[in-house]
Write a protein that holds these residues in place. Structure first.
Motif, PDB file in Angstrom:
ATOM      1  N   ALA A 191      -7.424 -20.943  39.415  1.00 25.63           N
ATOM      2  CA  ALA A 191      -6.799 -20.005  40.321  1.00 25.63           C
ATOM      3  C   ALA A 191      -5.493 -20.791  41.058  1.00 25.63           C
ATOM      4  O   ALA A 191      -5.596 -22.058  41.302  1.00 25.63           O
ATOM      5  CB  ALA A 191      -7.495 -19.362  41.391  1.00 25.63           C
ATOM      6  N   VAL A 192      -4.611 -20.009  41.341  1.00 32.17           N
ATOM      7  CA  VAL A 192      -3.254 -20.327  41.968  1.00 32.17           C
ATOM      8  C   VAL A 192      -3.825 -21.349  43.430  1.00 32.17           C
ATOM      9  O   VAL A 192      -3.224 -22.041  43.942  1.00 32.17           O
ATOM     10  CB  VAL A 192      -2.284 -19.515  42.259  1.00 32.17           C
ATOM     11  N   ARG A 213      -3.427 -24.205  33.861  1.00 30.45           N
ATOM     12  CA  ARG A 213      -2.846 -22.978  33.764  1.00 30.45           C
ATOM     13  C   ARG A 213      -3.247 -22.247  35.060  1.00 30.45           C
ATOM     14  O   ARG A 213      -4.441 -22.102  35.555  1.00 30.45           O
ATOM     15  CB  ARG A 213      -2.997 -22.132  32.671  1.00 30.45           C
ATOM     16  N   LEU A 214      -2.303 -22.008  36.065  1.00 27.28           N
ATOM     17  CA  LEU A 214      -2.676 -21.376  37.297  1.00 27.28           C
ATOM     18  C   LEU A 214      -2.666 -19.924  37.222  1.00 27.28           C
ATOM     19  O   LEU A 214      -1.731 -19.092  36.795  1.00 27.28           O
ATOM     20  CB  LEU A 214      -1.784 -21.894  38.442  1.00 27.28           C
ATOM     21  N   ILE A 215      -4.056 -19.284  37.637  1.00 32.68           N
ATOM     22  CA  ILE A 215      -4.159 -17.895  37.349  1.00 32.68           C
ATOM     23  C   ILE A 215      -4.050 -17.152  38.698  1.00 32.68           C
ATOM     24  O   ILE A 215      -4.503 -17.791  39.709  1.00 32.68           O
ATOM     25  CB  ILE A 215      -5.839 -17.857  36.808  1.00 32.68           C
ATOM     26  N   PRO A 216      -3.708 -16.023  38.359  1.00 34.33           N
ATOM     27  CA  PRO A 216      -3.290 -15.126  39.968  1.00 34.33           C
ATOM     28  C   PRO A 216      -4.423 -14.783  40.435  1.00 34.33           C
ATOM     29  O   PRO A 216      -5.571 -14.680  39.890  1.00 34.33           O
ATOM     30  CB  PRO A 216      -2.234 -14.158  39.369  1.00 34.33           C
ATOM     31  N   LEU A 217      -4.279 -14.391  41.675  1.00 32.54           N
ATOM     32  CA  LEU A 217      -5.444 -13.872  42.656  1.00 32.54           C
ATOM     33  C   LEU A 217      -5.499 -12.221  42.630  1.00 32.54           C
ATOM     34  O   LEU A 217      -4.369 -11.570  42.508  1.00 32.54           O
ATOM     35  CB  LEU A 217      -5.197 -14.393  43.877  1.00 32.54           C
ATOM     36  N   ASP A 218      -6.526 -11.915  43.135  1.00 32.31           N
ATOM     37  CA  ASP A 218      -6.734 -10.419  43.511  1.00 32.31           C
ATOM     38  C   ASP A 218      -6.588 -10.093  44.942  1.00 32.31           C
ATOM     39  O   ASP A 218      -6.248 -11.064  45.722  1.00 32.31           O
ATOM     40  CB  ASP A 218      -8.172 -10.039  42.913  1.00 32.31           C
ATOM     41  N   ALA A 219      -6.735  -9.154  45.316  1.00 31.82           N
ATOM     42  CA  ALA A 219      -6.342  -8.757  46.844  1.00 31.82           C
ATOM     43  C   ALA A 219      -7.089  -9.456  47.817  1.00 31.82           C
ATOM     44  O   ALA A 219      -6.900  -9.829  48.933  1.00 31.82           O
ATOM     45  CB  ALA A 219      -6.645  -7.213  46.914  1.00 31.82           C
ATOM     46  N   ASP A 220      -8.307 -10.101  47.222  1.00 32.41           N
ATOM     47  CA  ASP A 220      -9.313 -10.741  48.123  1.00 32.41           C
ATOM     48  C   ASP A 220      -9.037 -12.231  47.898  1.00 32.41           C
ATOM     49  O   ASP A 220      -9.840 -13.199  48.409  1.00 32.41           O
ATOM     50  CB  ASP A 220     -10.881 -10.528  47.990  1.00 32.41           C
ATOM     51  N   LEU A 221      -7.870 -12.827  47.218  1.00 29.40           N
ATOM     52  CA  LEU A 221      -7.512 -13.902  46.939  1.00 29.40           C
ATOM     53  C   LEU A 221      -8.663 -14.812  46.176  1.00 29.40           C
ATOM     54  O   LEU A 221      -8.553 -15.991  46.427  1.00 29.40           O
ATOM     55  CB  LEU A 221      -7.200 -14.894  48.341  1.00 29.40           C
ATOM     56  N   ARG A 222      -9.250 -14.122  45.107  1.00 33.13           N
ATOM     57  CA  ARG A 222      -9.960 -14.793  44.246  1.00 33.13           C
ATOM     58  C   ARG A 222      -9.295 -14.859  42.861  1.00 33.13           C
ATOM     59  O   ARG A 222      -8.601 -13.700  42.643  1.00 33.13           O
ATOM     60  CB  ARG A 222     -11.400 -13.873  44.348  1.00 33.13           C
ATOM     61  N   MET A 223      -9.980 -15.555  42.122  1.00 33.45           N
ATOM     62  CA  MET A 223      -9.357 -15.524  40.756  1.00 33.45           C
ATOM     63  C   MET A 223      -9.377 -14.153  40.095  1.00 33.45           C
ATOM     64  O   MET A 223     -10.485 -13.714  40.127  1.00 33.45           O
ATOM     65  CB  MET A 223      -9.737 -16.633  39.608  1.00 33.45           C
TER      66      MET A 223
END
Ligand SMILES: *Cc1c(COP(=O)(O)O)cnc(C)c1O
Length: 494
Positions: A191-192, A213-223
Motif C-alpha cells: 500500500a502507499v 507497485r504502491l496500491i491506493p488506500l480506502d477511507a480507513d487508510l487500508r490497502m
C-alpha cells in the motif's frame, strides 16, 4: 572434564582489572544510577537540546591513555544520559519507539558479560533464540517447520522477507547467476502507506523501487484489495511476474491494518508470497482483546516485527518468522571451509542462525527478549499493549471534544493523528502552525509527538508505544497543543 590449569599466570596485557573490588563497586554504582534514572523519569524533560559545549566534547582525539572508569561514567551521566531522545519517558509519543524496561536492561548487561557470539556453533544461547522462534511460531499459528531469526529491526526483517520471497520465485540459481541473468521481471505490491523500508528492501535486493507497485488506500487508510487485484492483472498483462504482496499490520503513520484475510486470499489465488510488516502491530497478538484486529496474519508466508517496540525489549531486537524454514535456509546458507559443521563438538548443532540471514557474528539479542517474556509474562505485555490502545482512544475522544482540534485518521490501534485548526486559517497555514506546535512541544520537554502527513494534511501524530504512558500524559499533550496553538494563533493574528 576440566577447566584450565590452576595458577596459570595472568596475561599482563589483559584488559581485566588487577583488583576486581574497585570495579565491582563502580559497577554497582553504575547500575544504581540507571535504576535512579528509570525510577525518576517523570521528573525530567522528555528531551532537551544538547548545548554546543556538550557536543564539542565529542570531537576530541582518539584517547591514547587510560581514563578512570568512574570519570568516564561521570561524563556519561552529565554529557550523554541527559541528551537522549527520551523514548523511555512517558511523555514520548513520537515515531514508533519502545520504552524499554529495567529487566531488559539487566538482561542486556548479562548478555554483554557473557559476550556470546550467536552466529552459530553448539551453545545454549542459540537454544534460547530457538525457543523464542518456537514461541513466535505458536503465537502466529505457524507450522513446526517455520524458521525465525533475530535481526537489528524490522527494516532488515522486511529485507529478508523480500529476499526469501524472490528466491522462492526465481529458484536458487539466482544466488550464483544474479538478477541480471533473469528473464523474469519481478514486481511486488504494498500500500502507499507501507513503511519506506519496504521500498528500500526492493532497492537493496536489486529489484528496484520501481518494481514496488504502491496500491491506493480506502477511507480507513487500508490497502484496497480491488486495486491490488487490478494492479496484478495489469502487470501480468504487461509481462511482469508478480511475486510478493507486503501487507502492513499497523502502518507507521496511522496504525491502520491492511485487510490481511483478503490479501491472503489474493496471494493464494495468484500464487505469490504474502509478507506482513508487523513492526509493532504484529504484537497485538499478545492481547486477546486486540488479536482479532490482525486476524489473517497467521496466513502470511513471512512476518517481520520488532520486540523493541510494543514488547518493550531494549534496542535492538527485530525478528523475522518464515513459514517455510527450508526456503529461508536456502536463501542464505552458504559453505565456507572455516564454518564447517560437525555432528559433535563445538561446531555441531547445525543449522546455525548465520544460515538464516546476512549476519555471521551476532549478539545475544534473544536473552533480553527471553527475560522480558519470562519475567513479565506474555499476558502482562499484552495488557500493556492493550492499555496503550486505550490511551490512544482516550486521546482521540479528547481531540474530538475540542472544537479547535480535528482528528485526521481513524484510530485503529495506538496512533492518533490530529491537528490544531482554529477557524479561518487555510491549509498551508494549518500545516506550518501544526509543525511549529510540535517543535514547541519538543522544546518545552513535557511531551513529544511527531508529525506525519494524512490525506495531504500535516498531522500531529501521537504513537502510544511506551508502557509508561498513561491518560494523564495524553491529557498534557492536548493541553500543550491548545496552549501553544492559541498563543501562536494570537501572535500571528490568525
Ligand atoms: C518501525 C517500523 C519499521 C522499521 O522498523 P525498524 O525496527 O526501525 O527497522 C517498519 N515498518 C513499520 C510499520 C514500522 O513501524
Amino acid at each position: 572434564m576440566t577447566g584450565n590449569a590452576v595458577g596459570a599466570a595472568p596475561n599482563p596485557d589483559s584488559l581485566d582489572p588487577a583488583d576486581w573490588t574497585a570495579l565491582r563497586r563502580q559497577g554497582h554504582q553504575m547500575l544504581d544510577d540507571m535504576f535512579d534514572y528509570l525510577a525518576t523519569l517523570r521528573a525530567r524533560p522528555v528531551w532537551q537540546p544538547a548545548p554546543d559545549s556538550v557536543r564539542r566534547r565529542f570531537s576530541q582525539d582518539l584517547p591514547r591513555r587510560p581514563s578512570d572508569l568512574g570519570e568516564i561514567h561521570q561524563r556519561f551521566m552529565t554529557e550523554i544520559l541527559p541528551y537522549g531522545i527520551g523514548n523511555v519517558h512517558p511523555g514520548f509519543m513520537g515515531w514508533v519507539q519502545g520504552g524499554g524496561t529495567a529487566v531488559g536492561m539487566l538482561a542486556e548487561t548479562l548478555a554483554a558479560g557473557l559476550n556470546a557470539n550467536v552466529g552459530g556453533r553448539s551453545q545454549i544461547p542459540i537454544e534460547v533464540e530457538r525457543q523464542i522462534t518456537r514461541w513466535m511460531r505458536d503465537l502466529f499459528g505457524f507450522p513446526a517447520s517455520a524458521s525465525g531469526v533475530f535481526v537489528t529491526g524490522t527494516s532488515t526483517a522486511n529485507l529478508i522477507g523480500v529476499l526469501v520471497a524472490s528466491r522462492a520465485r526465481l529458484g536458487l540459481q539466482v544466488r550464483s547467476r544474479g538478477l541480471a541473468a533473469q528473464a523474469q521481471r519481478l514486481v511486488a505490491y504494498a500500500a502507499v502507506s507501507a513503511h519506506g523500508c519496504v521500498a528500500q528492501a526492493m532497492d537493496i535486493a536489486g529489484l528496484g523501487t520501481d518494481a514496488l507497485r504502491l496500491i491506493p488506500l480506502d477511507a480507513d487508510l487500508r490497502m484496497q484489495p480491488q486495486a491490488l487485484r487490478a494492479a496484478i492483472a495489469a502487470d501480468r498483462q504487461a509481462g511482469y511476474t508478480p511475486f510478493l504482496i507486503v501487507g502492513s499490520a499497523g502502518t507507521v503513520d496511522v496504525g491502520a491494518v491492511d485487510p490481511l484475510p483478503e490479501l491472503a486470499d489474493i496471494a493464494q489465488h495468484e500464487g505469490v508470497w504474502l509478507h506482513v510488516d508487523g513492526a509493532f502491530g504484529a504484537m497485538a497478538m499478545l492481547s486477546p482483546e486486540l488479536a482479532p484486529k490482525v486476524a489473517g496474519i497467521e496466513r502470511a508466508d513471512s512476518i517481520a516485527f520488532d520486540f523493541h517496540k510494543w514488547v518493550q525489549v531494549p534496542y535492538d531486537a527485530g525478528f523475522v518468522l518464515v513459514r517455510d524454514g527450508q526456503q529461508h535456509l536456502d536463501t542464505f546458507a552458504a559453505d565456507a571451509a572455516y564454518l564447517k559443521r560437525e555432528t559433535r563438538g563445538m561446531a555441531g548443532d547445525s543449522p546455525w542462525p548465520c544460515d538464516f540471514g546476512p549476519d555471521l557474528s551476532r549478539g545475544f539479542r534473544a536473552l533480553k527478549t527471553w527475560f522480558t517474556l519470562q519475567v513479565y509474562g506474555a499476558d502482562a505485555l499484552g495488557r500493556a499493549i492493550a492499555n496503550s490502545c486505550r490511551v490512544a482512544r482516550h486521546l482521540a475522544a479528547r481531540v474530538q471534544a475540542e472544537p479547535v482540534l480535528e482528528l485526521l485518521a481513524p484510530v485503529s490501534l495506538n496512533i492518533v493523528c490530529f491537528r490544531y485548526l482554529p477557524a479561518g486559517i487555510d491549509g498551508q497555514q494549518a500545516d506550518s502552525l501544526n509543525a511549529a506546535i510540535v517543535v514547541a512541544l519538543h522544546e518545552a520537554g513535557v511531551c513529544a509527538p511527531s508529525t506525519t502527513t494524512v490525506n495531504g494534511r500535516l498531522a500531529i501524530r501521537a504513537a502510544i508505544v511506551n508502557h509508561r504512558t498513561g491518560t494523564a500524559d495524553v491529557d498534557h499533550l492536548v493541553q500543550g497543543v491548545l496552549q501553544i496553538g492559541n498563543r501562536m494563533a494570537l501572535e500571528a493574528c490568525l
